[in-house]
Design a protein around this motif. Structure first.
Motif, PDB file in Angstrom:
ATOM      1  N   LEU A   1     -12.801  -6.210   9.819  1.00 19.28           N
ATOM      2  CA  LEU A   1     -11.380  -6.258  10.169  1.00 19.28           C
ATOM      3  C   LEU A   1     -10.866  -4.837  10.391  1.00 19.28           C
ATOM      4  O   LEU A   1     -11.476  -3.872   9.927  1.00 19.28           O
ATOM      5  CB  LEU A   1     -10.578  -6.908   9.034  1.00 19.28           C
ATOM      6  N   ASP A   2      -9.698  -4.739  11.056  1.00 23.19           N
ATOM      7  CA  ASP A   2      -9.139  -3.418  11.375  1.00 23.19           C
ATOM      8  C   ASP A   2      -8.181  -2.913  10.309  1.00 23.19           C
ATOM      9  O   ASP A   2      -7.219  -3.594   9.979  1.00 23.19           O
ATOM     10  CB  ASP A   2      -8.351  -3.505  12.688  1.00 23.19           C
ATOM     11  N   PRO A   3      -8.429  -1.703   9.800  1.00 17.18           N
ATOM     12  CA  PRO A   3      -7.464  -1.114   8.861  1.00 17.18           C
ATOM     13  C   PRO A   3      -6.284  -0.479   9.610  1.00 17.18           C
ATOM     14  O   PRO A   3      -6.389  -0.188  10.802  1.00 17.18           O
ATOM     15  CB  PRO A   3      -8.297  -0.031   8.170  1.00 17.18           C
ATOM     16  N   VAL A   4      -5.187  -0.266   8.891  1.00 22.07           N
ATOM     17  CA  VAL A   4      -3.950   0.218   9.521  1.00 22.07           C
ATOM     18  C   VAL A   4      -3.409   1.438   8.767  1.00 22.07           C
ATOM     19  O   VAL A   4      -3.357   1.424   7.534  1.00 22.07           O
ATOM     20  CB  VAL A   4      -2.884  -0.915   9.464  1.00 22.07           C
ATOM     21  N   VAL A   5      -2.993   2.465   9.504  1.00 22.26           N
ATOM     22  CA  VAL A   5      -2.409   3.655   8.851  1.00 22.26           C
ATOM     23  C   VAL A   5      -0.959   3.376   8.456  1.00 22.26           C
ATOM     24  O   VAL A   5      -0.175   2.878   9.254  1.00 22.26           O
ATOM     25  CB  VAL A   5      -2.452   4.870   9.805  1.00 22.26           C
ATOM     26  N   ILE A   6      -0.651   3.723   7.211  1.00 24.17           N
ATOM     27  CA  ILE A   6       0.738   3.605   6.736  1.00 24.17           C
ATOM     28  C   ILE A   6       1.264   5.009   6.432  1.00 24.17           C
ATOM     29  O   ILE A   6       0.613   5.785   5.727  1.00 24.17           O
ATOM     30  CB  ILE A   6       0.805   2.777   5.430  1.00 24.17           C
ATOM     31  N   THR A   7       2.433   5.306   6.989  1.00 26.75           N
ATOM     32  CA  THR A   7       3.144   6.539   6.624  1.00 26.75           C
ATOM     33  C   THR A   7       4.560   6.105   6.227  1.00 26.75           C
ATOM     34  O   THR A   7       4.886   4.922   6.346  1.00 26.75           O
ATOM     35  CB  THR A   7       3.254   7.517   7.816  1.00 26.75           C
ATOM     36  N   LYS A   8       5.395   7.082   5.841  1.00 23.14           N
ATOM     37  CA  LYS A   8       6.733   6.647   5.415  1.00 23.14           C
ATOM     38  C   LYS A   8       7.491   5.953   6.561  1.00 23.14           C
ATOM     39  O   LYS A   8       8.375   5.153   6.318  1.00 23.14           O
ATOM     40  CB  LYS A   8       7.531   7.786   4.791  1.00 23.14           C
ATOM     41  N   ASP A   9       7.094   6.257   7.807  1.00 23.90           N
ATOM     42  CA  ASP A   9       7.807   5.675   8.949  1.00 23.90           C
ATOM     43  C   ASP A   9       7.547   4.188   9.176  1.00 23.90           C
ATOM     44  O   ASP A   9       8.308   3.538   9.866  1.00 23.90           O
ATOM     45  CB  ASP A   9       7.451   6.437  10.237  1.00 23.90           C
ATOM     46  N   ASN A  10       6.420   3.680   8.688  1.00 25.48           N
ATOM     47  CA  ASN A  10       6.187   2.247   8.967  1.00 25.48           C
ATOM     48  C   ASN A  10       5.998   1.397   7.702  1.00 25.48           C
ATOM     49  O   ASN A  10       5.554   0.260   7.791  1.00 25.48           O
ATOM     50  CB  ASN A  10       5.011   2.057   9.946  1.00 25.48           C
ATOM     51  N   VAL A  11       6.338   1.960   6.548  1.00 25.04           N
ATOM     52  CA  VAL A  11       6.215   1.187   5.295  1.00 25.04           C
ATOM     53  C   VAL A  11       6.980  -0.128   5.413  1.00 25.04           C
ATOM     54  O   VAL A  11       6.462  -1.214   5.127  1.00 25.04           O
ATOM     55  CB  VAL A  11       6.753   2.005   4.092  1.00 25.04           C
ATOM     56  N   GLU A  12       8.216  -0.004   5.854  1.00 27.36           N
ATOM     57  CA  GLU A  12       9.080  -1.185   5.907  1.00 27.36           C
ATOM     58  C   GLU A  12       8.510  -2.229   6.873  1.00 27.36           C
ATOM     59  O   GLU A  12       8.335  -3.391   6.516  1.00 27.36           O
ATOM     60  CB  GLU A  12      10.479  -0.743   6.350  1.00 27.36           C
ATOM     61  N   GLU A  13       8.176  -1.766   8.072  1.00 25.25           N
ATOM     62  CA  GLU A  13       7.709  -2.693   9.112  1.00 25.25           C
ATOM     63  C   GLU A  13       6.399  -3.383   8.697  1.00 25.25           C
ATOM     64  O   GLU A  13       6.253  -4.590   8.800  1.00 25.25           O
ATOM     65  CB  GLU A  13       7.517  -1.897  10.409  1.00 25.25           C
ATOM     66  N   LYS A  14       5.440  -2.571   8.221  1.00 28.06           N
ATOM     67  CA  LYS A  14       4.115  -3.150   7.949  1.00 28.06           C
ATOM     68  C   LYS A  14       4.038  -3.838   6.594  1.00 28.06           C
ATOM     69  O   LYS A  14       3.440  -4.907   6.481  1.00 28.06           O
ATOM     70  CB  LYS A  14       3.031  -2.054   7.984  1.00 28.06           C
ATOM     71  N   LEU A  15       4.588  -3.206   5.574  1.00 30.26           N
ATOM     72  CA  LEU A  15       4.340  -3.716   4.227  1.00 30.26           C
ATOM     73  C   LEU A  15       5.434  -4.642   3.700  1.00 30.26           C
ATOM     74  O   LEU A  15       5.154  -5.542   2.921  1.00 30.26           O
ATOM     75  CB  LEU A  15       4.149  -2.550   3.245  1.00 30.26           C
ATOM     76  N   VAL A  16       6.670  -4.395   4.136  1.00 32.39           N
ATOM     77  CA  VAL A  16       7.759  -5.236   3.625  1.00 32.39           C
ATOM     78  C   VAL A  16       7.965  -6.443   4.554  1.00 32.39           C
ATOM     79  O   VAL A  16       7.943  -7.594   4.108  1.00 32.39           O
ATOM     80  CB  VAL A  16       9.066  -4.432   3.448  1.00 32.39           C
ATOM     81  N   ASP A  17       8.099  -6.173   5.852  1.00 33.59           N
ATOM     82  CA  ASP A  17       8.361  -7.282   6.776  1.00 33.59           C
ATOM     83  C   ASP A  17       7.227  -8.307   6.765  1.00 33.59           C
ATOM     84  O   ASP A  17       7.442  -9.481   7.016  1.00 33.59           O
ATOM     85  CB  ASP A  17       8.593  -6.770   8.215  1.00 33.59           C
ATOM     86  N   SER A  18       6.008  -7.860   6.458  1.00 29.95           N
ATOM     87  CA  SER A  18       4.881  -8.805   6.448  1.00 29.95           C
ATOM     88  C   SER A  18       4.783  -9.547   5.118  1.00 29.95           C
ATOM     89  O   SER A  18       3.902 -10.380   4.939  1.00 29.95           O
ATOM     90  CB  SER A  18       3.563  -8.045   6.691  1.00 29.95           C
ATOM     91  N   GLY A  19       5.655  -9.176   4.169  1.00 25.86           N
ATOM     92  CA  GLY A  19       5.661  -9.876   2.878  1.00 25.86           C
ATOM     93  C   GLY A  19       4.615  -9.364   1.895  1.00 25.86           C
ATOM     94  O   GLY A  19       4.413  -9.946   0.841  1.00 25.86           O
TER      95      GLY A  19
END
Ligand code: BGC
Length: 383
Positions: free
Chosen positions: A356-374
């Motif tokens: 599977l593909d891993p994803v880079v998280i920085t402060k700019d996408n925490v909300e979009e990737k980690l919160v919005d996805s539940g």
């Protein structure tokens, strides 16, 4: 009743009995293996999904990701109607071996194993194979044995590559002579993944170390990728990473500061950040670029607080979902999903893998990737 009617009734009863017996065996997955011992060995006959047992061996509960992995996979399989036996081994190899042994005795259809020491499970898994139990290596490859059937993981090389690329871009190494002070770390020497993480990162950074643009002041740069174990942190322990970082700071960074640290996962990144803090580093200009992996809660908070630059997120839900599909395909005797049949040579054979593909998280996408996805609630992250 005449003799003829009696014999027709007897014949019909016989047919009904034969048909119902046939139906029973079809439900259990069809014919018994030729010459097979009926009785004892339930694993040699594929069971119906509803009564099949799936063993899940996880390395430790002490790291957030494995707790999430275990509970998600268990939940998923139970929703599909499987029985599960989930065990955590407190990072102790012997404990994991005896847990797997006990699971085999319970007669599972499939074992899903996230190993502690990838090279220590051959003998116990040979016993599983002898009983017809299929084995999926979960996240970490199981090495030096025939007795592993599939491997499901995130692309481990890619994880390291994303970490290395991040440092190269953050310091703009292509356009800067530096030198930048830099300290590399590697994961547990007994974890096959750690080799791939390091190789991916070093392919991005090694040339800059060789040319002096990155200056490993402590001298702890492995002579080559193959020597990665020389800087490995046993069992991925945060306190060990912390004391290693403190040693490097105290011995080599008098009057100078470290500008970038390659931390292969979040546990190590946490220990490193603590060492920096204890040595007077302050968030802002002072604080080095630190990488990570797993998107553990404390680390995502650190990212938001400026104490870690990035983490590589491996959505454990996606891995669990895929493994549950693979388990189901195995039990039903269907073709099993794989998308890589070349990369993961375990020393004995190439293990068919699903990456599977891993994803880079920085402060700019925490909300979009980690919160919005539940994956996290905003409140978990102080948002
Ligand atoms: C996993 C990482 C994890 C590390 C420590 C590795 O095998 O792939 O996600 O951070 O083990 O548990």
């Amino acid at each position: 009743m005449s003799r003829t009617i009696k014999s027709i009734v007897t014949m019909l009863l016989g047919m009904v009995l034969a048909l119902s017996l046939g139906a029973c065996s079809a439900e259990r997955g069809g014919e018994a293996p030729a010459g097979g011992d009926e009785g004892g060995d339930s694993a040699s006959e594929p069971a119906a999904a509803s009564d099949a047992l799936i063993g899940i061996a996880m390395p430790t509960k002490s790291l957030e990701r494995w707790s999430r992995d275990g509970s998600h996979l268990e939940e998923k399989l139970q929703e599909m109607g499987y029985r599960t036996s989930l065990q955590y081994a407190d990072n102790k190899v012997e404990q994991q071996i005896s847990q797997i042994q006990n699971m085999i005795n319970e007669g599972p259809e499939v074992l899903v194993v996230a190993s502690i020491d990838g090279s220590a499970l051959g003998p116990v898994l040979d016993q599983a194979a002898a009983k017809g139990v299929k084995v999926i290596a979960y996240d970490r490859l199981i090495r030096d044995t025939e007795s592993v059937d599939y491997y499901a993981t995130f692309d481990n090389y890619r994880v390291g590559q994303l970490q290395g690329e991040y440092i190269a871009t953050a310091l703009d190494l292509e356009n800067n002579e530096g030198p930048f002070t830099f300290e590399p770390f590697a994961g547990s020497p007994d974890d096959n993944n750690a080799r791939y993480f390091f190789a991916g990162a070093w392919d991005q950074l090694g040339d800059y170390v060789d040319s002096g643009v990155l200056n490993v002041v402590s001298g702890k740069a492995p002579a080559s990728v193959d020597q990665w174990q020389s800087i490995g942190i046993q069992a991925w322990m945060a306190p060990a990473a912390q004391s290693e970082m403190e040693n490097r700071i105290n011995s080599f960074y008098r009057g100078t500061k470290v500008q970038a640290v390659l931390a292969p996962n979040d546990a190590l990144a946490l220990g490193i950040a603590q060492a920096l803090e204890a040595n007077g580093y302050e968030v802002g200009d002072d604080w080095p670029v630190i990488t990570g992996q797993d998107a553990d809660q404390a680390n995502v908070r650190n990212i938001l607080a400026g104490k870690q630059a990035m983490t590589v997120w491996k959505d454990t839900r996606a891995l669990g979902d895929e493994v549950a599909v693979m388990v189901d395909q195995i039990v039903k005797g269907e073709e099993v999903d794989v998308n890589d049949t070349e990369t993961y040579d375990n020393g004995t054979k190439v293990v068919p893998s699903y990456l599977l593909d891993p994803v880079v998280i920085t402060k700019d996408n925490v909300e979009e990737k980690l919160v919005d996805s539940g994956y996290y609630k905003a409140a978990d992250l102080g948002l």
